[in-house]
Design a protein around this motif. Structure first.
Motif, PDB file in Angstrom:
ATOM      1  N   THR A 100       0.266  -1.352   0.007  1.00  0.00           N
ATOM      2  CA  THR A 100       0.086  -0.640  -0.077  1.00  0.00           C
ATOM      3  C   THR A 100       1.063   1.074   0.216  1.00  0.00           C
ATOM      4  OG1 THR A 100      -0.077   0.289   2.344  1.00  0.00           O
ATOM      5  CG2 THR A 100      -1.650  -1.533   1.492  1.00  0.00           C
ATOM      6  N   VAL A 101       0.465   2.273  -0.148  1.00  0.00           N
ATOM      7  CA  VAL A 101       1.069   4.231  -0.877  1.00  0.00           C
ATOM      8  C   VAL A 101       1.719   3.667   1.441  1.00  0.00           C
ATOM      9  CG1 VAL A 101       0.815   6.187   0.031  1.00  0.00           C
ATOM     10  CG2 VAL A 101      -0.611   4.547  -2.127  1.00  0.00           C
ATOM     11  N   LYS A 102       0.576   3.506   2.311  1.00  0.00           N
ATOM     12  CA  LYS A 102       1.255   3.791   3.737  1.00  0.00           C
ATOM     13  C   LYS A 102       3.075   2.806   3.460  1.00  0.00           C
ATOM     14  CE  LYS A 102      -0.188   2.875   8.535  1.00  0.00           C
ATOM     15  NZ  LYS A 102       0.996   3.573   9.115  1.00  0.00           N
ATOM     16  N   GLU A 103       2.380   1.534   2.983  1.00  0.00           N
ATOM     17  CA  GLU A 103       3.603   0.154   3.245  1.00  0.00           C
ATOM     18  C   GLU A 103       4.743   0.791   2.429  1.00  0.00           C
ATOM     19  OE1 GLU A 103       0.651  -3.247   4.606  1.00  0.00           O
ATOM     20  OE2 GLU A 103       1.329  -2.707   2.254  1.00  0.00           O
ATOM     21  N   ASN A 104       4.864   1.661   1.340  1.00  0.00           N
ATOM     22  CA  ASN A 104       5.720   2.340   0.437  1.00  0.00           C
ATOM     23  C   ASN A 104       6.743   2.912   1.201  1.00  0.00           C
ATOM     24  OD1 ASN A 104       6.059   1.434  -2.600  1.00  0.00           O
ATOM     25  ND2 ASN A 104       4.247   0.823  -2.319  1.00  0.00           N
ATOM     26  N   ARG A 151       3.721  11.453  -6.585  1.00  0.00           N
ATOM     27  CA  ARG A 151       3.401  12.328  -5.190  1.00  0.00           C
ATOM     28  C   ARG A 151       3.743  11.137  -4.027  1.00  0.00           C
ATOM     29  NH1 ARG A 151      -1.396  15.195  -4.551  1.00  0.00           N
ATOM     30  NH2 ARG A 151      -2.609  14.088  -6.409  1.00  0.00           N
ATOM     31  N   VAL A 152       3.422  10.033  -4.375  1.00  0.00           N
ATOM     32  CA  VAL A 152       3.794   8.602  -3.602  1.00  0.00           C
ATOM     33  C   VAL A 152       5.550   8.212  -3.026  1.00  0.00           C
ATOM     34  CG1 VAL A 152       3.665   6.942  -2.570  1.00  0.00           C
ATOM     35  CG2 VAL A 152       1.748   7.768  -3.241  1.00  0.00           C
ATOM     36  N   ALA A 153       5.946   9.114  -4.843  1.00  0.00           N
ATOM     37  CA  ALA A 153       7.253   8.143  -4.466  1.00  0.00           C
ATOM     38  C   ALA A 153       8.115   9.548  -4.427  1.00  0.00           C
ATOM     39  CB  ALA A 153       8.005   8.333  -6.020  1.00  0.00           C
ATOM     40  N   ILE A 154       8.056  10.754  -3.925  1.00  0.00           N
ATOM     41  CA  ILE A 154       8.257  11.906  -3.882  1.00  0.00           C
ATOM     42  C   ILE A 154       7.900  11.933  -1.570  1.00  0.00           C
ATOM     43  CG2 ILE A 154       8.126  14.593  -3.269  1.00  0.00           C
ATOM     44  CD1 ILE A 154       7.256  14.751  -5.972  1.00  0.00           C
ATOM     45  N   ALA A 155       7.296  11.179  -1.110  1.00  0.00           N
ATOM     46  CA  ALA A 155       6.997  11.525  -0.144  1.00  0.00           C
ATOM     47  C   ALA A 155       7.365  10.062   0.385  1.00  0.00           C
ATOM     48  CB  ALA A 155       5.599  11.259   0.833  1.00  0.00           C
TER      49      ALA A 155
END
Ligand code: ADP
Ligand code: MG
Length: 247
Positions: A100-104, A151-155
Motif C-alpha cells: 500500500t501507499v503507507k507500506e511503500n 507524489r507518493v514516490a516523492i513522500a
C-alpha cells in the motif's frame, strides 16, 4: 556548505563514454535543473550519484564523505550510510506494487530499524499530508493516477530525511494535466529549502524554481548558469538551439 561535490565523473558502457569529466558542486539549498537532449547522460549521472551505477573514474562526495574518490569506492557500510542521505525520484515512479501507499513509505525506514515504528508512522502520515494524499494511505499503487503515484514516490524518498533530493524527469511519464500537481509539490519543497537536482524538460519550472541550470550534451556539461542568464542569453549556439526547441 557543499552537499555534493562531483569531480571529473567518467563512465563508459563498453566502448561508449557516456559521462566525460563531469564536474559540479551542489551547495545547501541549491535547486539545480539539468537539461539537455535525450542520450546526453543525464540519467546515468543521477544514477551514478545515488550508486545505482558504478563510475569508472572521478569522485563523488556527499556531505563531506566520499562515495567514490578518484575511482575508488568507499566500503559497503560507508556506502550505505552515504547513499541514505540522498532521495531519488524516477520517471516511472518505481513504487512497490504489492504494498500500500503507507507500506511503500514505511518499508525502508522499518527495515533499517533505527527508529520506533511510532515515529516512522507519524512521519509517513505527515508526508502523505504534505503531498495531499492522506486519504490514499491504504490504497495500492495500481489504484492511483500517475500524478498521485509520483507524489507518493516523492513522500517515500523524503521518509529517510535526505539532505538532497534527485529527480529524474519526474513528470515526463505523466499526462499533461497531471504534471502540475507534481511540480507544485516540488516547488513547495524548494521553498522549504530542500537541496535538489532536477532533470527536467519543464523549462517553466526550471526558470521559476532553479537557481542554476546545467546544460548537458553528449556526456559533458557544456554550459551552466542562473536561469535568467542561461535561458535568455545562452553563450553557445547549441544551448540556444536546444532552449528554442524546448520553450
Ligand atoms: P539521458 O538521460 O540524458 O537521456 P542516459 O543517461 O539515459 O541519457 O544515456 C546516456 C547514454 O548511455 C545513451 O547513449 C544511452 O544509450 C547509453 N546507456 C544508458 N544506459 C545504458 C546501459 N545500461 N547500457 C548501455 N548503454 C546505456
Ligand atoms: Mg534520462
Amino acid at each position: 556548505m557543499s552537499i555534493l561535490e562531483i569531480t571529473k565523473l567518467q563512465k563508459s558502457y563498453g566502448e561508449i563514454e557516456v559521462l566525460k569529466q563531469i564536474t559540479f558542486d551542489v551547495n545547501k539549498n541549491d535547486v539545480i535543473a539539468v537539461i539537455g537532449p535525450s542520450g546526453s547522460g543525464k540519467s546515468t549521472m543521477l544514477r551514478s550519484i545515488v550508486n545505482l551505477e558504478k563510475i569508472d573514474g572521478g569522485s563523488i562526495r556527499v556531505c563531506g564523505d566520499h562515495l567514490v574518490k578518484d575511482g575508488i569506492y568507499a566500503k559497503p557500510q560507508e556506502i550505505k550510510q552515504i547513499t541514505s542521505k540522498m532521495g531519488m525520484v524516477f520517471q516511472h515512479f518505481n513504487l512497490f506494487p504489492h504494498l500500500t501507499v503507507k507500506e511503500n513509505l514505511e518499508l525502508a525506514p522499518k527495515m533499517l530499524k533505527i527508529e520506533h515504528a511510532k515515529v516512522i508512522q507519524q512521519r509517513s502520515a505527515d508526508l502523505l499530508e504534505k503531498v495531499g494524499l492522506s486519504d490514499r494511505a491504504a490504497a495500492y499503487p495500481s489504484k492511483l493516477s500517475g500524478g498521485q503515484k509520483q507524489r507518493v514516490a516523492i513522500a517515500r524518498a523524503l521518509m529517510m530525511n535526505p539532505d538532497i533530493m534527485l529527480f529524474d524527469e519526474p513528470t515526463s511519464a505523466l499526462d499533461p494535466e497531471l504534471t502540475g500537481e507534481v511540480l507544485k509539490v516540488m516547488k513547495q519543497l524548494a521553498e522549504e529549502h530542500m537541496t535538489m537536482i532536477v532533470v527536467t524538460h519543464e523549462m517553466g519550472f526550471a526558470k521559476e524554481v532553479a537557481n542554476q541550470v546545467i546544460f548537458m550534451d553528449n556526456g559533458r556539461i557544456i554550459e551552466s548558469g542562473h536561469p535568467t542568464e542561461l535561458f535568455i542569453n545562452p553563450k553557445l549556439d547549441r544551448t540556444k538551439a536546444f532552449i528554442e526547441r524546448s520553450f
